[in-house]
Design an enzyme around this catalytic site. Structure first.
Site, PDB file in Angstrom:
ATOM      1  N   TYR A 135      19.408  -2.811 -57.475  1.00 23.23           N
ATOM      2  CA  TYR A 135      19.357  -3.840 -56.430  1.00 23.23           C
ATOM      3  C   TYR A 135      18.852  -3.288 -55.104  1.00 23.23           C
ATOM      4  O   TYR A 135      18.182  -3.991 -54.353  1.00 23.23           O
ATOM      5  CB  TYR A 135      20.754  -4.428 -56.199  1.00 23.23           C
ATOM      6  CG  TYR A 135      21.043  -5.676 -56.978  1.00 23.23           C
ATOM      7  CD1 TYR A 135      21.014  -5.671 -58.369  1.00 23.23           C
ATOM      8  CD2 TYR A 135      21.359  -6.865 -56.322  1.00 23.23           C
ATOM      9  CE1 TYR A 135      21.300  -6.815 -59.075  1.00 23.23           C
ATOM     10  CE2 TYR A 135      21.645  -8.011 -57.029  1.00 23.23           C
ATOM     11  CZ  TYR A 135      21.612  -7.992 -58.403  1.00 23.23           C
ATOM     12  OH  TYR A 135      21.893  -9.128 -59.105  1.00 23.23           O
ATOM     13  N   LYS A 190      24.924   2.173 -69.891  1.00 19.76           N
ATOM     14  CA  LYS A 190      23.836   2.211 -70.862  1.00 19.76           C
ATOM     15  C   LYS A 190      23.435   3.675 -70.996  1.00 19.76           C
ATOM     16  O   LYS A 190      22.259   4.054 -70.833  1.00 19.76           O
ATOM     17  CB  LYS A 190      22.674   1.309 -70.383  1.00 19.76           C
ATOM     18  CG  LYS A 190      21.584   1.078 -71.408  1.00 19.76           C
ATOM     19  CD  LYS A 190      21.996   0.171 -72.564  1.00 19.76           C
ATOM     20  CE  LYS A 190      20.925   0.153 -73.630  1.00 19.76           C
ATOM     21  NZ  LYS A 190      21.309  -0.579 -74.854  1.00 19.76           N
ATOM     22  N   ASP A 222      25.200  -3.797 -73.864  1.00 16.84           N
ATOM     23  CA  ASP A 222      24.862  -4.823 -74.875  1.00 16.84           C
ATOM     24  C   ASP A 222      26.078  -5.143 -75.741  1.00 16.84           C
ATOM     25  O   ASP A 222      26.381  -6.312 -76.013  1.00 16.84           O
ATOM     26  CB  ASP A 222      23.650  -4.384 -75.725  1.00 16.84           C
ATOM     27  CG  ASP A 222      23.748  -2.959 -76.253  1.00 16.84           C
ATOM     28  OD1 ASP A 222      24.661  -2.217 -75.851  1.00 16.84           O
ATOM     29  OD2 ASP A 222      22.896  -2.589 -77.090  1.00 16.84           O
ATOM     30  N   ASP A 246      26.297  -8.125 -62.428  1.00 18.34           N
ATOM     31  CA  ASP A 246      25.765  -9.456 -62.117  1.00 18.34           C
ATOM     32  C   ASP A 246      25.744 -10.309 -63.379  1.00 18.34           C
ATOM     33  O   ASP A 246      26.194 -11.450 -63.395  1.00 18.34           O
ATOM     34  CB  ASP A 246      24.349  -9.314 -61.535  1.00 18.34           C
ATOM     35  CG  ASP A 246      23.722 -10.661 -61.223  1.00 18.34           C
ATOM     36  OD1 ASP A 246      24.405 -11.504 -60.622  1.00 18.34           O
ATOM     37  OD2 ASP A 246      22.545 -10.865 -61.597  1.00 18.34           O
ATOM     38  N   ASP A 250      28.778 -13.400 -64.800  1.00 16.56           N
ATOM     39  CA  ASP A 250      28.445 -14.802 -65.104  1.00 16.56           C
ATOM     40  C   ASP A 250      28.909 -15.159 -66.518  1.00 16.56           C
ATOM     41  O   ASP A 250      29.444 -16.234 -66.762  1.00 16.56           O
ATOM     42  CB  ASP A 250      26.929 -15.050 -65.018  1.00 16.56           C
ATOM     43  CG  ASP A 250      26.508 -15.608 -63.668  1.00 16.56           C
ATOM     44  OD1 ASP A 250      27.199 -15.324 -62.661  1.00 16.56           O
ATOM     45  OD2 ASP A 250      25.479 -16.324 -63.609  1.00 16.56           O
TER      46      ASP A 250
HETATM   47  C1  IPM Z   1      25.653 -13.015 -57.399  1.00 12.69           C
HETATM   48  C2  IPM Z   1      24.286 -13.622 -57.236  1.00 12.69           C
HETATM   49  C3  IPM Z   1      23.472 -12.727 -56.320  1.00 12.69           C
HETATM   50  C4  IPM Z   1      23.329 -11.394 -57.000  1.00 12.69           C
HETATM   51  C5  IPM Z   1      22.108 -13.294 -55.890  1.00 12.69           C
HETATM   52  C6  IPM Z   1      22.249 -14.659 -55.241  1.00 12.69           C
HETATM   53  C7  IPM Z   1      21.378 -12.363 -54.975  1.00 12.69           C
HETATM   54  O1  IPM Z   1      23.686 -13.806 -58.469  1.00 12.69           O
HETATM   55  O2  IPM Z   1      26.366 -12.887 -56.382  1.00 12.69           O
HETATM   56  O3  IPM Z   1      26.017 -12.674 -58.513  1.00 12.69           O
HETATM   57  O4  IPM Z   1      22.418 -11.205 -57.820  1.00 12.69           O
HETATM   58  O5  IPM Z   1      24.142 -10.514 -56.727  1.00 12.69           O
HETATM   59 MG    MG Z   2      24.949 -13.367 -60.109  1.00 16.98          MG
END
Ligand code: IPM
Ligand code: MG
Length: 374
Positions: A135, A190, A222, A246, A250
């Protein structure tokens, strides 16, 4: 004490209004100051993270953040895109430790896409390193390739890197969080392919020597993605880098039925933090009173617990949210047959009413146990 309120874009302003309403009824000794961030700040000041907003965030004791982003900014040069605001805040405030709990509320077990028995009672904590990795790694950019498969072709590149102290400090955060929970950490890497993540694994293992009471295992990313949908309850604390975190956070969020329920905290080394819902700005439903404000309201609770030393107030908010769910109130994202569909504002009002001991006109007793551990 001062709280910086940064609503942002899309549904950000609506969900933040509800969180602010909830904070106001607690009658605590703090003031709030609101500022523009993301696309809204770009429109007004020509930059997604204006100096004044950054200064406010730095001066405040805690930051409550809504969401940023809208497709209409996708064509802008990267430095002006709304996402740069949250990345800039993380970097400039040194918010390296990101806590993303994934909790499946008893009342919402059916909203999960997995079988109820796989997710009932799920309570895991993803700890994502937030200021390093690919990042932020330099160099990055575009150039003409001098080697590789197509010398002379246009190419783009990023840099994945982690220094030893960066890995050490996030490992300490994870082991300490695990001590307050089930004393189990899974470090996701990884190492079979990437030098950066072989190093990650080695350093986490080294730090682990200081935590003999905590169990540590290592898993490739993975496989971790697969295990999360196969047997999510086998995890407790998961620690990983910025990029993998990240993605996995999710995935973990969706196990719980709705990303609209999940708060997050991003802390610096002094526990000063930025608190935000785990979901994004959802421009498709913005301004329609459809968004679920509970993730932001629960983020405010995390803020009270971790940065403002008000654990009782945090417990009260979390209990009020549970009471509202038990009363059957649901925004569209968590609605199911037999429950009552409400809008963003009505949901916020219901939490406020629950804090006063009232839900849907009935007097209810709220439980006092906190729901966010770690
Ligand atoms: C998160 C989001 C951010 C990230 C984006 C909006 C930059 O997806 O907070 O997980 O990738 O960290
Ligand atoms: Mg995110």
């Amino acid at each position: 004490m001062k709280i910086a309120i940064l609503p942002g874009d899309g549904i950000g302003t609506e969900i933040m209004a509800e969180a602010v309403k909830v904070l106001a009824v607690l009658d605590l000794p703090f003031e709030t100051e609101t500022a523009l961030v993301g696309g809204a700040a770009y429109e007004a000041h020509g930059h997604p993270l204006p100096e004044s907003t950054l200064a406010l965030a730095k001066a405040a004791d805690a930051v409550l953040f809504g969401a940023v982003g809208d497709w209409k900014y996708d064509k802008l040069e990267r430095q002006f895109r709304p996402e740069q605001a949250i990345l800039g805040l993380r970097k400039h405030l040194g918010l390296f430790a990101n806590f993303r709990p994934a909790i499946c509320y008893e009342q919402l077990t059916h909203a999960s896409s997995l079988k109820p028995e796989l997710v009932a009672g799920l309570d895991i904590l993803i700890i994502r390193e937030l200021t390093g990795d690919i990042y932020f790694g330099q160099p990055r950019g575009r150039r003409v390739a001098v080697d590789g498969h197509f010398p002379g072709a246009e190419e783009a590149f990023d840099t994945m890197r982690y220094s030893k102290p960066e890995i050490e400090r996030i490992a300490h955060v994870a082991f300490q969080a695990a001590r307050r929970r089930s004393k189990k950490v899974t470090s996701v890497d990884k190492a079979n392919v990437l030098e950066t993540f072989q190093f990650w694994k080695d350093v986490v293992t080294e730090v682990h020597a200081q935590y003999p009471d905590v169990a540590l295992d290592h898993m490739y990313v993975d496989n971790a993605a697969m295990q999360l949908v196969k047997a999510p309850k086998a995890f407790d604390v998961v620690v990983t880098g910025n990029m993998f975190g990240d993605i996995l956070s999710d995935e973990a969020a969706m196990l719980t039925g709705s990303i609209g329920m999940l708060p997050s905290a991003s802390l610096d080394k002094h526990n000063k933090g930025l608190y935000e819902p785990s979901h994004g700005s959802a421009p498709d439903i913005a301004g329609k009173d459809l968004a679920n404000p509970l993730a932001t309201i629960l983020s405010a609770a995390m803020m009270l617990r971790y940065s403002l030393n008000q654990p009782d107030a945090a417990d009260r908010i979390e209990s009020a949210v549970k009471a509202v769910l038990s009363a059957g109130l649901r925004t569209g994202d968590i609605w199911s047959e037999g429950t009552q569909r409400v809008g963003t504002r009505e949901m916020g009002d219901a939490v406020v009413a629950a804090l006063h001991g009232q839900v849907a006109g009935k007097t209810i007793t709220t439980r006092t146990a906190g729901i966010i551990k770690g």
